[in-house]
Design a protein around this motif. Structure first.
Motif, PDB file in Angstrom:
ATOM      1  N   VAL A   1      -7.450   2.450   1.084  1.00 34.24           N
ATOM      2  CA  VAL A   1      -8.259   1.233   1.006  1.00 34.24           C
ATOM      3  C   VAL A   1      -9.723   1.593   0.786  1.00 34.24           C
TER       4      VAL A   1
ATOM      5  N   VAL B   1      -8.215  -6.827  -0.818  1.00 32.55           N
ATOM      6  CA  VAL B   1      -8.244  -5.413  -0.437  1.00 32.55           C
ATOM      7  C   VAL B   1      -8.230  -4.574  -1.711  1.00 32.55           C
TER       8      VAL B   1
ATOM      9  N   THR C   1      -8.297  -0.702  -3.623  1.00 26.51           N
ATOM     10  CA  THR C   1      -7.691   0.592  -3.301  1.00 26.51           C
ATOM     11  C   THR C   1      -8.034   1.655  -4.337  1.00 26.51           C
TER      12      THR C   1
ATOM     13  N   GLN D   1      -8.776   1.732   7.836  1.00 33.59           N
ATOM     14  CA  GLN D   1      -7.350   1.788   7.519  1.00 33.59           C
ATOM     15  C   GLN D   1      -6.670   2.555   8.649  1.00 33.59           C
TER      16      GLN D   1
ATOM     17  N   ILE E   1      -4.900  -2.464   8.062  1.00 36.10           N
ATOM     18  CA  ILE E   1      -6.352  -2.331   8.080  1.00 36.10           C
ATOM     19  C   ILE E   1      -6.909  -3.215   9.188  1.00 36.10           C
TER      20      ILE E   1
ATOM     21  N   LEU F   1       0.815  -1.211   0.000  1.00 37.18           N
ATOM     22  CA  LEU F   1       0.000   0.000   0.000  1.00 37.18           C
ATOM     23  C   LEU F   1       0.849   1.262   0.000  1.00 37.18           C
TER      24      LEU F   1
END
Length: 625
Positions: free
Chosen positions: A365, A402, A404, A380, A386, A54
């Motif tokens: 997210v 997940v 995004t 998040q 998360i 991420l």
């Protein structure tokens, strides 16, 4: 060339079609984790999910020729360090590249806006009609949301009046004087072709091939699962059906065709399809150009030869690029998120890592799913962490997904933790049904496949078995239990959940011997314990009749066959627990049939009368004397 893209409906899960792109987010297998890794199937478990990707220096999420789509939503051209060619503030979700005189690319944003560039120049928006977005792109061609096909400069291709299209596949041919061609599937199921921005015309195909399922260059998968070349059915092994194809142009017009089971075949110029020999147990996960991505994460050439891979890296996707005098090049994304390149031509090279300086980005997210079910809630809590609450879900192990978005608000990559969370079956079986027991065994019904356990009053296990698929069970008891003993019976499922117990009291006392009325050999009647099974046997011990005593104890057993006068019969009563009474004997008293008197005719009666008269005369004479 046709690069990574769209999943065709009906194609086996895990196979990626390489025949055009769509405006959808790219999926990445994350190196992250989830804690805890299991919980009840009723949900409501608090979990912590970590997705390192991420936030990072930037990783590759898709390759297409010399172009790379980064995790920051930007498009980069070339390597070491690579050039960012995206307009400021625009984020992309997919790219498609091909080689002609120019090294061209089409990039599509999350909301379906297409952009075009050549030789690494700046991406500029393709002017489609108002309200029309890009549904798919392949080669120089764009399939619009209105069902029409557009050239990379926005020109609409002409075709039959009213025809719209559901699939587009572009390819190039004619080195060094390049031409672009498109093969499209019309709303009528036929295949249409055009050169450059020319008029689309129908390809004649057998009725069994329609509606067409997929096109790739001059190749088509028909509704019958066969592959057609320019409308002609190709030779393939008997009984083999295909679900996806990938084609490219070199000195030969080549194709890779893949079955639903992941077996890959290869052909040239419409010739016979022959199987590509991959290592034992390896199937084709994706095909692009001359290359196959195996289920083992390695890359293979069309003859089954593995591409040299000195680092031992495994790969998640591949893209094909053609340049020069037919040098085939593969661009692959490693599990580390970097791009690796190798080529095959005059010189065959090994896969080597390419450095691309991509913008570091932190993704937001937008969703968390367990299997196909959305998390009850998620937050998040940091750039890579998360907190998510599990939903109710059927028992089993599932992927954690997940989704995004980028800082510009465009759809970002989807990250997957493969088979990372297990929903546990926490619901116990229903208490088993138990029949009366005589202390020798316990029987009844329980959840199919469950383990049935019998314990005595001290809690000691005295017998177990597994309920059948119909739920029925019989447990032999060791040791046998005395009359009046209280037993506890439970069922335990495969997940270890145990039912509430069912109690049964042992009935080891046999019924009283039945009372039996005299029998004429046709039936036996009398009284016995109400509800008991009354059995009649002959002197040889053969059962000749059974019935159930009524609530008043009365019974009548029809005998088959009927028994003769003087025959000795044995009558017993068996209760629900299986206890059998002492026998009661009865001797058949069948009525004796009298001897029949012969019937007389008329003459016999006359003679009888004359004889009676004679006797009478003799008697009279004696009296007179």
């Amino acid at each position: 060339m046709k690069l990574l893209t769209r999943t065709l409906a009906g194609v086996i899960a895990g196979l990626v079609i390489t025949a055009g792109l769509t405006a959808t987010a790219f999926a990445i297998t994350s190196t992250g984790s989830i804690t805890p890794t299991s919980g009840p199937d009723s949900g409501a478990t608090a979990t912590t999910i970590t997705i390192p990707e991420l936030t990072a220096a930037g990783t590759a999420v898709q390759t297409a020729g010399n172009y790379t789509l980064g995790s920051d939503g930007a498009v980069y051209y070339g390597y070491n360090p690579g050039t960012k060619i995206s307009p400021a503030g625009v984020s992309f979700t997919s790219i498609e590249s091909w080689t002609t005189t120019f090294d061209e690319v089409i990039a599509i944003t999350a909301d379906g806006i297409p952009y075009h560039a050549g030789n690494g120049g700046a991406l500029t928006q393709v002017p489609l009609p108002a309200g029309v977005t890009a549904k798919q792109a392949s080669g120089n061609y764009i399939l619009g949301s209105d069902g029409n096909i557009y050239w990379s400069n926005g020109t609409k291709l002409a075709g039959p009046a009213g025809m719209t299209y559901t699939w587009v596949s572009g390819h190039v041919f004619g080195n060094p004087n390049w031409f672009a061609a498109v093969n499209a599937i019309g709303s009528d199921g036929n295949v249409y072709v055009a050169t450059n921005a020319g008029t689309l015309t129908v390809v004649t195909m057998a009725a069994s091939a329609l509606p067409a399922m997929q096109t790739a260059g001059n190749y088509t998968i028909g509704a019958d699962g066969a592959v057609y070349y320019s409308g002609t059915k190709m030779s393939s092994p008997a009984g083999v059906s295909f679900t996806l194809i990938e084609s490219w142009t070199t000195d030969y017009d080549e194709v890779i065709a893949i079955t639903a089971a992941g077996t890959a075949y290869h052909a040239v110029n419409g010739g016979a399809l022959t199987q590509i020999t991959l290592p034992a147990g390896v199937t084709a996960k994706q095909a692009s150009g001359n290359y196959i991505l195996g289920s083992d994460g390695n890359i293979y050439w069309t003859d089954g030869t593995p591409v040299a891979n000195p680092t031992g890296m495994k790969y998640t996707s591949i893209g094909f690029h053609l340049y020069g005098k037919w040098t085939a090049e593969v661009h692959a994304i490693g599990t580390d998120g970097n791009v690796y390149v190798a080529n095959r031509g005059t010189v065959n090279s090994s896969l080597s890592k390419q450095n691309i300086t991509m913008t570091a980005t932190t993704l937001t997210v937008t969703g968390v799913s367990f299997g196909m079910t959305t998390a009850t809630s998620y937050t998040q809590t940091s750039s890579t962490t998360i907190n998510a609450t599990t939903p109710a879900h059927a028992a089993g192990t599932v992927d954690v997904t997940v989704t995004t978005q980028t800082s510009s608000g465009s759809v970002g990559p989807t990250y997957t933790l493969t088979q990372a969370y297990t929903f546990l079956d926490m619901v116990p079986p229903a208490a088993p049904a138990v029949n009366p027991s005589n202390g020798q065994s316990v029987s009844g019904t329980a959840e199919p496949g469950s383990t049935v356990t019998v314990k005595n009053s001290a809690g000691t296990v005295i017998g177990t078995t597994t309920a059948g698929t119909d739920g029925k069970y019989t447990v032999a008891l060791s040791p046998a239990q005395p009359n009046g003993a209280t037993l506890s019976v439970t069922a335990t499922d495969a997940a270890g959940n145990t039912s509430a117990p069912t109690s049964v009291t042992v009935d080891a006392t046999a019924p009283a011997a039945p009372a039996v009325n005299p029998s004429n050999g046709q039936s036996v009647s009398g009284t016995a314990e109400p509800g008991s099974t009354v059995t009649v046997k002959n002197s040889a011990g053969t059962v000749i009749g059974t019935t159930t005593a009524g609530t008043d104890g009365k019974y009548t057993v029809a005998l088959s066959p009927a028994q003769p006068n003087g025959a000795t019969l044995s009558v017993t009563a068996t209760d629900a627990a299986g206890n059998t009474s002492a026998p009661t004997s009865v001797t058949v008293d069948a009525p004796t049939t009298p001897t029949a008197v012969p019937a007389m005719g008329y003459s016999g009666l006359v003679m009888l009368g004359m004889l009676a008269g004679l006797i009478g005369l003799l008697g009279l004479r004696r009296t007179l004397m």
